[in-house]
Write an enzyme that holds these catalytic residues in place. Structure first.
Site, PDB file in Angstrom:
ATOM      1  N   GLU A   1       3.834 -10.313  -6.879  1.00 48.77           N
ATOM      2  CA  GLU A   1       2.701 -10.283  -7.815  1.00 48.77           C
ATOM      3  C   GLU A   1       3.054  -9.648  -9.154  1.00 48.77           C
ATOM      4  OE1 GLU A   1       3.138  -8.349  -5.238  1.00 48.77           O
ATOM      5  OE2 GLU A   1       2.154  -6.397  -5.425  1.00 48.77           O
TER       6      GLU A   1
ATOM      7  N   LYS B   1     -12.022  -9.838 -15.286  1.00 42.94           N
ATOM      8  CA  LYS B   1     -12.349  -9.831 -16.719  1.00 42.94           C
ATOM      9  C   LYS B   1     -11.754 -11.018 -17.471  1.00 42.94           C
ATOM     10  CE  LYS B   1     -14.141  -7.102 -20.035  1.00 42.94           C
ATOM     11  NZ  LYS B   1     -15.382  -6.306 -19.908  1.00 42.94           N
TER      12      LYS B   1
ATOM     13  N   GLY C   1       0.845  -1.187   0.000  1.00 43.36           N
ATOM     14  CA  GLY C   1       0.000   0.000   0.000  1.00 43.36           C
ATOM     15  C   GLY C   1       0.876   1.230   0.000  1.00 43.36           C
TER      16      GLY C   1
ATOM     17  N   CYS D   1       5.332  -6.242   1.147  1.00 48.07           N
ATOM     18  CA  CYS D   1       5.746  -4.841   1.235  1.00 48.07           C
ATOM     19  C   CYS D   1       5.140  -4.199   2.481  1.00 48.07           C
ATOM     20  CB  CYS D   1       5.375  -4.109  -0.048  1.00 48.07           C
ATOM     21  SG  CYS D   1       6.162  -2.498  -0.176  1.00 48.07           S
ATOM     22  N   TYR D   2       4.183  -3.277   2.330  1.00 43.66           N
ATOM     23  CA  TYR D   2       3.556  -2.662   3.509  1.00 43.66           C
ATOM     24  C   TYR D   2       3.009  -3.741   4.450  1.00 43.66           C
ATOM     25  CZ  TYR D   2       0.408   0.185   6.373  1.00 43.66           C
ATOM     26  OH  TYR D   2      -0.228   0.791   7.426  1.00 43.66           O
TER      27      TYR D   2
ATOM     28  N   HIS E   1       7.777  -7.437  -4.309  1.00 46.07           N
ATOM     29  CA  HIS E   1       6.420  -7.679  -4.816  1.00 46.07           C
ATOM     30  C   HIS E   1       6.379  -8.949  -5.674  1.00 46.07           C
ATOM     31  CE1 HIS E   1       4.368  -3.966  -3.581  1.00 46.07           C
ATOM     32  NE2 HIS E   1       5.595  -3.486  -3.548  1.00 46.07           N
TER      33      HIS E   1
ATOM     34  N   ASP F   1     -19.566  -8.834 -20.933  1.00 45.37           N
ATOM     35  CA  ASP F   1     -20.043  -9.148 -19.581  1.00 45.37           C
ATOM     36  C   ASP F   1     -21.500  -9.606 -19.588  1.00 45.37           C
ATOM     37  OD1 ASP F   1     -17.564  -8.178 -19.062  1.00 45.37           O
ATOM     38  OD2 ASP F   1     -18.241  -6.260 -18.253  1.00 45.37           O
TER      39      ASP F   1
END
Ligand code: XMP
Length: 528
Positions: free
Chosen positions: A188, A384, A71, A98-99, A186, A244
């Site tokens: 990710e 998505k 964050g 991280c945070y 990170h 969608d």
């Protein structure tokens, strides 16, 4: 009957039953969404929850693991967001990123200090500790991606330091016994080459999660949940031609068959071929009952003389509701309304509070509150890319599944000034050429959106021996991953040239083609 609302994120998501679930605690939404997607790529179901979640709420969800996201904040500022300390007592395995890692250290008796300088971008990770659960078997040094100012100086008592970098004395810590893990880098992001493996080891070894989140199981869970919600009732679904609503309708059709009726409002502001395509796929291929309302005359009459962008949007919205109501009156007793709400819509509608970017919502189809339906939202917990995969699996054609986003108010936001049938016809023709040329160049999928815009000006030209005073068309093509920011696409010159010559030769009244080279910000994607 339930009203139109987004239930709080702390409520159980429609997919969580039957799957091991990891909760991603949100300290900054752009990080947490990416983490949640990466967890699902490891075939473990994940949901994002706000940082204000309490220990009792976590316990009620029975997660197999928790991930505290990164964050923008510092654990040292007065208003630093922290975690309900009782969550640490639950014994649920936990990974801080991280945070999130700094927070675990700070709250559990380690320490975090402000660095002389931050560590941003690529860093070399040196792996220590043969007993590491997360990093075992990885060669060292490893390229990882960092983005932090504060640094962990000592881990919580009992935890071992398992990696360092030049600027981070504690780049990873682990207490395997207590199931506590923290990484300063990170995992990710793509630039962290070992990231997927680190997350995977946390999930499979650290949390003992079963990797059962697969496309087949997503369909089964979605179909089962829709079938039990609708029971023997009837549902309607507004189709827009977009991915969608199409996938949501396909899921509901599989669950309740002929008790679903779809509605397509032809606003007169759709793209070329759109109505036919929806009819072909849903009526002919799936055998869904489809009510098509041609409301274009009413839309153009209501839009006559209106030039101000917000007024145009309002009129389109009002007309849409009226047309949808007319269609609904032909459907007996439908008490359920299907909507293609996606997980990012749920998150961005304010259900989590620590995002530093808030997306404004501008959906046509935002129907009034007195239309009392119970909402059916089968895609509410999906991203998505998962929706596209689901659509493919359900047999929707690639033209629908991989379609670019198209705004609810349609071509009206791409005609500057008054929206008339003539202006719409010019734009629709030019737009069809842009789409066809990008498709034949194989670029349609990698471009986020590409379309034509019709400004409200005339320019001088010369065609043959005659001077012309015609309309210019502007081509807009952007790359983006979420429409919040975008860059203008560097389209090859020969593609631009093919578009330009075809538009001039084929679209009556157009004598000039320009290309928009503005990013967002400062411009928006649509011209309005
Ligand atoms: P802007 O123009 O604000 O657009 O950069 C961001 C994204 O939103 C789409 N857009 C809409 N989508 N209903 C929608 O469903 C709308 O009213 C609407 N207006 C803009 C736009 O196409 C882009 O992808």
């Amino acid at each position: 009957m339930r009203q139109w609302q987004v239930s709080p994120l702390t409520a159980e998501g429609p997919h969580s039953r039957g799957f091991d679930t990891v909760l991603v605690v949100d300290f900054g939404a752009q990080y947490s969404q990416l983490i949640a997607r990466r967890v699902r790529e490891c075939q473990v179901y994940s949901e994002i929850v706000p940082a204000s979640i309490t220990a009792a709420e976590v316990a009620a969800r029975q997660p197999c693991g928790l991930i505290l996201s990164g964050g923008p904040a510092s654990v040292h500022v007065d208003a630093a967001i922290s975690l309900d300390p009782e969550i640490y007592e639950l014994g649920v395995p936990m990974l801080g990123i991280c945070y999130g890692a700094q927070l675990i250290a700070e709250q559990l008796g380690g320490s975090v200090a402000r660095n002389e300088r931050g560590e941003y971008g690529r860093a070399e990770l040196t792996v220590h500790g043969e007993r590491s659960q997360l990093l075992a078997g990885l060669s060292s040094p490893l390229p990882v991606w960092m983005s932090h100012f504060d640094a962990i100086v000592s881990p919580p008592p009992g935890a071992e330091v398992t990696a360092t970098t030049a600027a981070s004395p504690v780049a990873a810590f682990e207490d395997v016994e207590r199931g506590l893990y923290g990484v300063q880098f990170h995992p990710e992001v793509e630039h962290t080459a070992c990231g997927r493996r680190v997350l995977g080891r946390f999930l499979l070894k650290g949390c003992n999660a079963a990797p059962s989140w697969s496309m087949g199981s997503i369909i089964d869970a979605a179909v089962e949940s829709v079938a039990s919600q609708i029971g023997d009732g009837r549902a309607i679904c507004g189709l827009s031609g977009g991915v969608d609503s199409a996938v949501a309708a396909a899921v509901v059709h599989r669950a309740v068959g002929s008790r679903l009726t779809c509605v397509l409002v032809d606003t007169g502001l759709l793209r070329s071929g759109e109505v036919d395509e929806v009819q072909q796929v849903f009526e002919e291929h799936f055998g869904v009952e489809l009510v098509c309302v041609d409301a274009s005359a009413e839309f153009f009459e209501a839009l006559a003389g209106i030039t101000e962008p917000e007024s145009k949007r309002r009129v389109v919205g009002e007309q849409f509701i009226q047309a949808f109501e007319r269609a609904r009156s032909q459907i007996v007793d439908a008490e359920f309304l299907v909507q293609g709400t996606l997980y990012p819509d749920v998150i961005e509608s304010g259900a989590t509070t620590h995002s530093s970017t808030i997306k404004s919502h501008h959906n046509v189809g935002g129907l009034p509150e007195d239309l009392r339906f119970e909402l059916v939202e089968p895609l509410r917990s999906l991203f998505k890319d998962e929706v596209r995969a689901l659509g493919t699996e359900l047999g929707l054609p690639p033209e629908i599944v991989h379609r670019q986003p198209f705004p609810g108010p349609g071509l009206a936001v791409r005609i500057i000034g008054e929206v008339t049938p003539e202006a719409t016809a010019i734009l629709r023709h030019a737009d069809a050429i842009v789409r066809a040329e990008l498709r034949s160049a194989g670029l349609e999928r990698e471009i986020w959106q590409s379309f034509a815009v019709l400004p409200d000006i005339r320019t001088v030209g010369v065609m043959g021996d005659e001077r012309t005073y015609g309309r210019p068309v502007v081509i807009r093509a952007v790359t983006s991953s979420d429409a919040m920011t975008a860059d203008w696409a560097r389209l090859p010159h020969d593609v631009l040239e093919a578009i330009s010559s075809r538009v001039i030769a084929e679209v009556d009244g157009v004598n000039r083609v320009a290309y928009d080279i503005t990013s967002k910000p400062p411009a928006t994607i649509e011209w309005e």
